[in-house]
Design an enzyme around this catalytic site. Structure first.
Site, PDB file in Angstrom:
ATOM      1  N   GLU A 275       0.582  -1.270  -0.040  1.00 49.54           N
ATOM      2  CA  GLU A 275      -0.151   0.122  -0.056  1.00 49.54           C
ATOM      3  C   GLU A 275       0.803   1.117   0.006  1.00 49.54           C
ATOM      4  O   GLU A 275       0.560   2.118   0.703  1.00 49.54           O
ATOM      5  CB  GLU A 275      -1.084   0.045   1.352  1.00 49.54           C
ATOM      6  CG  GLU A 275      -1.881  -1.117   0.988  1.00 49.54           C
ATOM      7  CD  GLU A 275      -3.054  -1.138   2.423  1.00 49.54           C
ATOM      8  OE1 GLU A 275      -2.552  -0.720   3.378  1.00 49.54           O
ATOM      9  OE2 GLU A 275      -4.231  -1.585   1.975  1.00 49.54           O
ATOM     10  N   GLU A 358      -7.130  -7.837  -0.232  1.00 51.55           N
ATOM     11  CA  GLU A 358      -7.431  -7.587   1.313  1.00 51.55           C
ATOM     12  C   GLU A 358      -8.725  -7.708   1.454  1.00 51.55           C
ATOM     13  O   GLU A 358      -9.348  -6.069   1.302  1.00 51.55           O
ATOM     14  CB  GLU A 358      -6.706  -6.598   1.705  1.00 51.55           C
ATOM     15  CG  GLU A 358      -5.232  -6.841   2.341  1.00 51.55           C
ATOM     16  CD  GLU A 358      -4.362  -5.709   3.108  1.00 51.55           C
ATOM     17  OE1 GLU A 358      -5.249  -4.923   3.679  1.00 51.55           O
ATOM     18  OE2 GLU A 358      -3.188  -5.906   3.226  1.00 51.55           O
TER      19      GLU A 358
END
Length: 754
Positions: A275, A358
């Site tokens: 990320e 995720e």
């Protein structure tokens, strides 16, 4: 003859009539067909905008074919037969050995589960419906000291990967070097959902708007990186930082390369960073990591990134032009398909299978918060939206586990002082609970969805593992911290003009005791420590000639509510001794404040004057997967069978002290999991049979009980040691029970859909 003619004429008339009727029917049929075709064209044109929003036809040949049984789909979509094992991306799909493949994965972290339970948890994940396991690799677990590499015990990554393969589970490996993070954009969306639908209270709204999810101390970076001078710029192209990454990956990547799918192993994909688009936009840094990975792995392995599903984060976090697949994550319950459409813009044509790497099954919890709980049916329904159209998904988490030792992370909010450390439990409200339980609504709901899309019949669900409450454990105080100081060899004491950060003392976890003295004035003095990480307990005393050197507790300074403390006049003959015990409660692992050194990080002021001449005494304890290290304080404490009378705390019921208790498990009984309840105790850390279970803080909550896996215990005598910082249970009792408990602290647990 006339009759014959008449019959013939009638027959001719009838034939003509039939012929006309047939022609009319044909014309009618033709017009109907033309009319039907016209309607079909109009219908097709009217649906073009809808079709445009769906995954491209070239991606799937026909979107509707994904509603067919999987064996029919496989017949429709086959690539040329491959003679070697190969996992690849083509036609906007994943392909495994020439057949379309839908990733049904889940995060399960080997470092949050004892090795003896790896197989148990993986089998439960398989029974849930998973075909793939995703796991991080925490650099700090494997290199706790610079140059000291550890791949044994709970850090035996290779054995974990081989076990996945043995159980026919593929692996998505998140190699780091940074392993935490979340996108604030999606958190803001999450807040709006909670407010509009589930009515979250005001303080929770403020919390969600200003925090960012993270899980592991310093985002997996080893804390010794913080001791390098000049400061290393983490997650950047800083040559000093990249040099350390190259050294680490130079050890790690060759270890896992033989286990890549193309080499006969289970690893189908390797993630680069994590990320990053929510943190920075240093493309040179990301490109350098790709180059390193390709150098060890070659060109065939799929490298991937994960970023929040917004244009901004994808623009900053993806690595276009390097053959790196961009995956996305987003809030549970959000419409996934517009995000998957956006994902396509950041992948090469035909190289963008929809993947949520995720999918949040729950959420983490910090100390002093309500326990995060999510609705099982809502979660399952959101999951099915992805699965229904052949999207791939990774559950975060499938099984959370435990932050054993000192490895829990922390978050910050609006500023560096808005500090929120994570619980010891990493239950995460996942379908497989912290202790491996699967008899719950969320496991059943998710399994029901995944079972529809699995290419094989799901295994039977194993029963919950047995837990035993071994009853009450009587403890006794074996040492008071300040009784031990005179026994410490001066060689283990660091002296300096100013307080020194923990990392510069070559200590990464635990506690540091800072000692100095000041000249008291008549009345009270004022103590100010502008920057302390994370929690400082303050004590004062006179020399031994006055009151026998009695130590008095005067207050606590906390990072999140830093306030001055009034120091009472101890009426010492000479200077007053000042003791400040600082606890490292877990390093921040996401955002601009990730460079999170511990200890006293500023000058210390008494009555406005800077206090000089400090002594620093390390109290590190041993961390997860470490053999009990030499610690002068602990070594001396182990020799004390009763509290010394040389220095006594004014309040005999409290203060930083060591407590020891024993309990036995009959040799005929089964050794099982248990929990120890710390209700009635204050704050501290617990060890069983020299294993660092982790932190407890029931007065803050919500966690009351610490999970004790069975492999830590043994037949016969078991030893419990507690380092209690504040006030013990009045009866000095700890109960071994058979259930978790998250109802401690000032708040009660409640359900919030996140």
């Amino acid at each position: 003859m006339n009759r014959s003619k008449s019959l013939a004429a009638a027959s001719a008339t009838e034939s003509a009539s039939k012929s006309i009727s047939t022609m009319a029917r044909k014309r009618s049929t033709e017009w109907k067909l033309i009319f039907f075709l016209l309607l079909s064209v109009l219908a097709f044109v009217s649906f073009l905008p809808v079709l445009a929003s769906l995954p491209s036809v070239s991606s799937h040949s026909h979107d509707l074919h994904f509603h067919l049984p999987r064996h029919q789909r496989d017949r429709q979509h086959r690539r040329p037969k491959v003679d070697v094992r190969k996992f690849e991306i083509a036609e906007d799909m994943f392909w495994k050995d020439g057949k379309p493949f839908q990733i049904i994965g889940g995060d399960l972290h080997y470092f949050r589960v004892l090795p003896e339970y790896w197989e148990d948890r993986l089998l439960r994940a398989k029974a849930l419906g998973l075909n793939t396991i995703q796991t991080y690799i925490p650099w700090n677990l494997h290199e706790p000291e610079a140059g000291k590499l550890v791949f044994e015990g709970i850090a035996d990554l290779v054995s974990f990967l081989k076990l996945c393969q043995k159980l026919d589970l593929l692996v998505m490996l998140r190699a780091g070097p940074y392993i935490c993070g979340v996108d604030n954009f999606w958190l803001s969306v999450l807040v709006k959902i909670d407010v509009l639908i589930f009515g979250v209270d005001g303080d929770m709204v403020s919390f969600w708007e200003h925090m960012s999810l993270a899980e592991w101390d310093l985002g997996g970076f080893p804390a010794w990186l913080l001791s390098i001078h000049p400061d290393v710029r983490l997650r950047s192209s800083d040559p000093a930082y990249l040099q350390k990454v190259e050294g680490w990956w130079g050890v790690l990547l060759p270890k896992v390369a033989p286990l890549l799918y193309g080499n006969g192993g289970p690893i189908i994909m390797v993630q680069i960073e994590n990320e990053f688009g929510s943190y920075g936009d240093d493309k040179a840094y990301l490109s350098h990591l790709v180059k390193l990975a390709r150098g060890h792995f070659g060109e065939d392995i799929i490298l991937y990134t994960t970023d929040g599903g917004s244009r901004e984060t994808l623009e900053k976090g993806t690595i276009q032009g390097h053959g790196v697949f961009a995956a996305v994550d987003f809030t549970t319950g959000d419409n996934p398909w517009p995000i998957f459409k956006l994902q396509k813009e950041f992948n090469s044509p035909g190289k963008s299978p929809p993947l949520s790497s995720e999918f949040y099954t729950g959420w983490l919890t910090h100390w002093s918060e309500k326990m995060a709980r999510t609705n099982a049916d809502f979660t399952a329904a959101a999951l099915e939206k992805i699965m229904l159209r052949n999207g791939s998904v990774v559950l975060y988490m499938a099984h959370g586990g435990t932050n054993f030792g000192f490895y829990n992370g922390a978050n910050t909010g609006v500023d560096e002082s808005d500090y929120k450390p994570d619980l010891t439990s990493y239950d995460y409200d996942a379908p497989i609970t912290e202790s491996g339980d699967v008899e719950n609504a969320k496991f059943k709901a998710i399994r029901r969805v995944l079972g529809k899309y699995s290419s094989v019949s799901l295994p039977l669900v194993p029963p919950n593992n047995k837990k035993t409450g071994y009853g009450s454990i009587q403890l006794k105080r074996t040492a008071f911290l300040f009784d031990l100081l005179d026994e410490i060899d001066s060689a283990h004491i660091v002296e300096a003009e100013n307080p020194t950060a923990m990392e510069y003392l070559n200590q990464m976890f635990g506690f540091v005791l800072y000692v100095s003295e000041y000249a008291a004035k008549t009345g009270r003095s004022k103590l100010v420590i502008p920057k302390v990480h994370d929690r400082a307990q303050v004590f004062i005393s006179c020399s031994r000639e006055v009151n026998g050197g009695q130590v008095s507790y005067v207050g606590t300074i906390e990072r999140w509510s830093n306030q001055a403390i009034d120091l009472p006049n101890a009426k010492c003959v000479s200077n007053t001794s000042l003791f400040i015990l600082v606890e490292n409660m877990g390093r921040v692992n996401y955002g601009p404040y990730i460079f999170d050194r511990k200890g006293i990080l500023s000058s210390v002021y008494v009555n406005g004057k800077v206090l000089k001449r400090w002594k620093m005494i390390s109290i590190p304890f041993h961390n997860l997967n470490e053999v009990p290290k030499f610690n002068p304080v602990i070594q001396i404490a182990s020799k004390f069978h009763k509290v010394s009378t040389r220095k006594k705390l004014k309040d005999q019921s409290g203060g930083p002290s060591f407590y020891t208790g024993h309990f036995s498990i009959d040799t005929t009984a089964e050794v099982t999991d248990t929990y120890i309840s710390l209700r009635g105790w204050g704050k501290g850390i617990a060890f069983i049979n020299e294993f660092n279970i982790g932190r407890y803080w029931p007065t803050s909550g919500p966690q009351c009980n610490l999970y004790i896996p069975g492999p830590i215990l043994r037949h016969g005598e078991n030893v419990l040691v507690i380092f209690e910082l504040e006030s013990p249970n009045p009866k000095l009792l700890v109960d071994s029970v058979d259930k978790p408990d998250f109802t401690c602290g000032p708040r009660q647990a409640s359900v919030h859909q996140l």
